[in-house]
Design an enzyme around this catalytic site. Structure first.
Site, PDB file in Angstrom:
ATOM      1  N   LYS A 122    -142.820   8.421 -62.615  1.00 36.05           N
ATOM      2  CA  LYS A 122    -144.051   9.138 -62.138  1.00 36.05           C
ATOM      3  C   LYS A 122    -144.760   8.310 -61.029  1.00 36.05           C
ATOM      4  O   LYS A 122    -144.572   6.981 -61.079  1.00 36.05           O
ATOM      5  CB  LYS A 122    -145.005   9.390 -63.433  1.00 36.05           C
ATOM      6  CG  LYS A 122    -145.876  10.657 -63.062  1.00 36.05           C
ATOM      7  CD  LYS A 122    -145.129  11.761 -63.525  1.00 36.05           C
ATOM      8  CE  LYS A 122    -145.822  13.206 -63.309  1.00 36.05           C
ATOM      9  NZ  LYS A 122    -145.333  14.209 -63.741  1.00 36.05           N
ATOM     10  N   GLY A 146    -156.703  26.278 -67.034  1.00 34.51           N
ATOM     11  CA  GLY A 146    -156.251  25.797 -65.516  1.00 34.51           C
ATOM     12  C   GLY A 146    -155.218  26.689 -65.364  1.00 34.51           C
ATOM     13  O   GLY A 146    -154.205  27.047 -65.790  1.00 34.51           O
ATOM     14  N   GLY A 193    -153.723  27.159 -62.137  1.00 34.04           N
ATOM     15  CA  GLY A 193    -152.746  26.727 -60.872  1.00 34.04           C
ATOM     16  C   GLY A 193    -151.478  27.227 -60.802  1.00 34.04           C
ATOM     17  O   GLY A 193    -151.047  28.293 -61.259  1.00 34.04           O
ATOM     18  N   VAL A 247    -148.793  26.620 -62.149  1.00 36.26           N
ATOM     19  CA  VAL A 247    -148.029  26.663 -63.689  1.00 36.26           C
ATOM     20  C   VAL A 247    -148.732  28.008 -64.443  1.00 36.26           C
ATOM     21  O   VAL A 247    -148.468  28.938 -65.048  1.00 36.26           O
ATOM     22  CB  VAL A 247    -147.678  25.790 -64.730  1.00 36.26           C
ATOM     23  CG1 VAL A 247    -147.277  26.085 -66.032  1.00 36.26           C
ATOM     24  CG2 VAL A 247    -147.250  24.564 -63.883  1.00 36.26           C
TER      25      VAL A 247
HETATM   26  P1  NAD Z   1    -152.213  22.683 -60.309  1.00 39.05           P
HETATM   27  O1  NAD Z   1    -152.785  21.514 -59.426  1.00 39.05           O
HETATM   28  O2  NAD Z   1    -151.433  23.667 -59.468  1.00 39.05           O
HETATM   29  O3  NAD Z   1    -153.323  23.414 -61.405  1.00 39.05           O
HETATM   30  C1  NAD Z   1    -154.167  22.833 -61.953  1.00 39.05           C
HETATM   31  C2  NAD Z   1    -155.185  23.663 -62.217  1.00 39.05           C
HETATM   32  O4  NAD Z   1    -156.147  23.325 -63.400  1.00 39.05           O
HETATM   33  C3  NAD Z   1    -156.009  24.155 -60.982  1.00 39.05           C
HETATM   34  O5  NAD Z   1    -156.466  25.433 -60.862  1.00 39.05           O
HETATM   35  C4  NAD Z   1    -157.465  23.265 -61.185  1.00 39.05           C
HETATM   36  O6  NAD Z   1    -158.637  23.870 -60.392  1.00 39.05           O
HETATM   37  C5  NAD Z   1    -157.581  23.311 -62.687  1.00 39.05           C
HETATM   38  N1  NAD Z   1    -158.619  22.246 -63.522  1.00 39.05           N
HETATM   39  C6  NAD Z   1    -158.481  21.159 -63.060  1.00 39.05           C
HETATM   40  N2  NAD Z   1    -159.397  20.551 -63.886  1.00 39.05           N
HETATM   41  C7  NAD Z   1    -159.911  21.358 -64.891  1.00 39.05           C
HETATM   42  C8  NAD Z   1    -160.716  21.556 -65.954  1.00 39.05           C
HETATM   43  N3  NAD Z   1    -161.399  20.435 -66.144  1.00 39.05           N
HETATM   44  N4  NAD Z   1    -160.770  22.778 -66.432  1.00 39.05           N
HETATM   45  C9  NAD Z   1    -160.063  23.790 -66.107  1.00 39.05           C
HETATM   46  N5  NAD Z   1    -159.307  23.832 -64.971  1.00 39.05           N
HETATM   47  C10 NAD Z   1    -159.250  22.607 -64.538  1.00 39.05           C
HETATM   48  O7  NAD Z   1    -151.202  21.889 -61.148  1.00 39.05           O
HETATM   49  P2  NAD Z   1    -149.976  22.554 -61.834  1.00 39.05           P
HETATM   50  O8  NAD Z   1    -148.689  22.341 -61.333  1.00 39.05           O
HETATM   51  O9  NAD Z   1    -150.193  24.247 -62.199  1.00 39.05           O
HETATM   52  O10 NAD Z   1    -149.827  21.632 -63.110  1.00 39.05           O
HETATM   53  C11 NAD Z   1    -150.636  21.921 -64.412  1.00 39.05           C
HETATM   54  C12 NAD Z   1    -150.361  20.955 -65.403  1.00 39.05           C
HETATM   55  O11 NAD Z   1    -148.951  21.193 -65.760  1.00 39.05           O
HETATM   56  C13 NAD Z   1    -150.492  19.531 -65.112  1.00 39.05           C
HETATM   57  O12 NAD Z   1    -151.091  18.772 -65.890  1.00 39.05           O
HETATM   58  C14 NAD Z   1    -149.115  19.026 -64.642  1.00 39.05           C
HETATM   59  O13 NAD Z   1    -148.946  17.654 -64.865  1.00 39.05           O
HETATM   60  C15 NAD Z   1    -148.353  19.872 -65.870  1.00 39.05           C
HETATM   61  N6  NAD Z   1    -146.970  20.096 -65.442  1.00 39.05           N
HETATM   62  C16 NAD Z   1    -146.706  20.721 -64.279  1.00 39.05           C
HETATM   63  C17 NAD Z   1    -145.375  20.889 -63.900  1.00 39.05           C
HETATM   64  C18 NAD Z   1    -144.943  21.852 -62.810  1.00 39.05           C
HETATM   65  O14 NAD Z   1    -143.864  22.230 -62.761  1.00 39.05           O
HETATM   66  N7  NAD Z   1    -145.903  22.007 -61.760  1.00 39.05           N
HETATM   67  C19 NAD Z   1    -144.360  20.446 -64.587  1.00 39.05           C
HETATM   68  C20 NAD Z   1    -144.595  19.689 -66.029  1.00 39.05           C
HETATM   69  C21 NAD Z   1    -146.112  19.675 -66.435  1.00 39.05           C
END
Ligand code: NAD
Length: 367
Positions: A94, A194, A196, A198
């Site tokens: 990572k 969250g 975002g 996902v």
């Molecule tokens: P992203 O950055 O698109 O979305 C994250 C969201 O969480 C944002 O909308 C942000 O405003 C919100 N957020 C941040 N802090 C917060 C809090 N304290 N309370 C509420 N909301 C909060 O990220 P993503 O790509 O959607 O990934 C989300 C999670 O899943 C991360 O932990 C990431 O590591 C994990 N993940 C993602 C993937 C992927 O394919 N994108 C794969 C495996 C794991």
């Protein structure tokens, strides 16, 4: 994100560096610094027994550099077990870039980061994570082939988030099957923390399933947009952990299951995308078991994204990606049952399977 494990002042000069923070037999940690672009990044390579260390790059405004180091150590270790349990021939790695993705990310910075990735000659392969977009991976691709998740029009598998969300959905359904006797989520109250990349896709699946959805995010505009797009409810109470819901889906950042929140959690199932949801894997995993909360291990159910980028390396088609991701349902169910039979936490049950696969390969490599 704060690290309760250690702060700079607590570091004992006599203590070995490898014993600090979340070091856990990591093979290599690379500090990347470039004055001209302002790049400060850390690449963590945890284990390469099963293959090259693949894992996304996260850009985050860490409170301090120790937090960033701790995060990359935890995240890279998680990737080792995620790939192992998913049956992929990949190791765990990572990267974190320290800074605000909205204001400090530039094409020059991303290319410079790519040069550092390239210097590792394929031992680490990067991808997208929080704070990154597919277009950022395209910039990295300009300077190194050791990147996945590039745009589809450039031959990549594109944004992995919808597949990740699908895997989380599968894991959630398996947990529901185990806990409620049916994998149908219709009418189940689900809180998605969250929304975002996902989180939004997960909301879409849950909407089709007829679940009663509550959303929470620190970004108000995003909340309003998702509410109007899917007709879901915004969870207005500041304390999301006390929410009277069936399922809590952490899809923001890690360590939301900790001493503080565990006391308040009312959900019967935890199934979400965030990495490293348990602040203390062993202790908090056990507390969840004692409280009868079914925890679908994060590194197992959020593996859709890595399956998607692995497909890019192996040349799989969409059908195969879907099949492998759908299988998260079966693996989750198997692990929940194994945990019950062996009276261990679901996290440990999953970890044992992943560790066994690595040990078996190690023996094979030595023979
Ligand atoms: P992203 O950055 O698109 O979305 C994250 C969201 O969480 C944002 O909308 C942000 O405003 C919100 N957020 C941040 N802090 C917060 C809090 N304290 N309370 C509420 N909301 C909060 O990220 P993503 O790509 O959607 O990934 C989300 C999670 O899943 C991360 O932990 C990431 O590591 C994990 N993940 C993602 C993937 C992927 O394919 N994108 C794969 C495996 C794991």
């Amino acid at each position: 994100m704060t690290v309760d494990v250690v702060k700079a002042n607590d570091l004992k000069k006599s203590a070995p560096v490898f014993g600090q923070l979340s070091f856990d037999d990591h093979e290599q940690v690379v500090f990347c610094n470039d004055k001209d672009t302002g790049l400060k990044a850390i690449i963590g390579i945890h284990n390469t027994v099963l293959g090259p260390a693949l894992g996304g790059t996260r850009m985050w405004n860490y409170e301090n550099e120790w937090d960033a180091l701790n995060d990359v150590l935890r995240l890279s270790r998680g990737m080792t077990f995620k790939s192992a349990i998913t049956g992929l021939n990949l190791g765990g790695g990572k990267a974190v870039i320290i800074g605000d993705a909205k204001t400090q990310k530039t094409p020059e910075l991303m290319r410079k980061f790519g040069e550092f990735v390239h210097s590792l000659s394929g031992k680490y392969i990067t991808a997208e994570d929080v704070g990154m977009e597919t277009s950022d991976m395209d910039l990295v691709r300009e300077v190194t082939p050791y990147v996945t998740g590039i745009s589809e029009d450039r031959g990549g598998a594109g944004n992995p988030s919808p597949i990740t969300a699908y895997g989380v959905f599968m894991g959630m359904k398996a947990a529901a099957q185990y806990r409620f006797g049916s994998d149908h989520l219709e009418g189940k109250k689900v809180l998605v923390q969250g929304i975002g990349h996902v989180g939004e896709s997960l909301v879409e699946h849950l909407t089709h399933e007829g679940a009663e959805i509550f959303i929470s995010d620190i970004n108000r505009d995003r909340l309003e947009a998702i509410r109007s797009r899917y007709g879901v409810s915004i969870y207005e109470d500041a304390d999301v952990y006390s929410a009277d819901v069936d399922i809590y889906a952490p899809c923001a950042l890690g360590a939301t299951i900790n001493d503080d929140t565990l006391e308040r959690l009312k959900a019967k199932i935890i199934a979400g995308a965030a990495n490293n949801q348990l602040a203390d894997e062993k202790r908090h995993g056990n507390i969840l078991r004692e409280k009868g909360i079914v925890y679908a291990p994060d590194f197992l159910i959020n593996a859709g994204g890595i399956i998607n980028v692995y497909a890019e390396l192996e040349g799989y088609d969409k059908k195969e990606i879907c099949r492998k991701t759908e299988n998260i349902f079966n693996t989750t169910l198997e692990i929940l049952k194994k945990a019950e039979a062996n009276e261990i936490s679901t996290h440990v049950a999953a970890l044992q399977i992943a560790q066994q696969r690595i040990e078996d390969r190690k023996k094979l490599n030595l023979s």
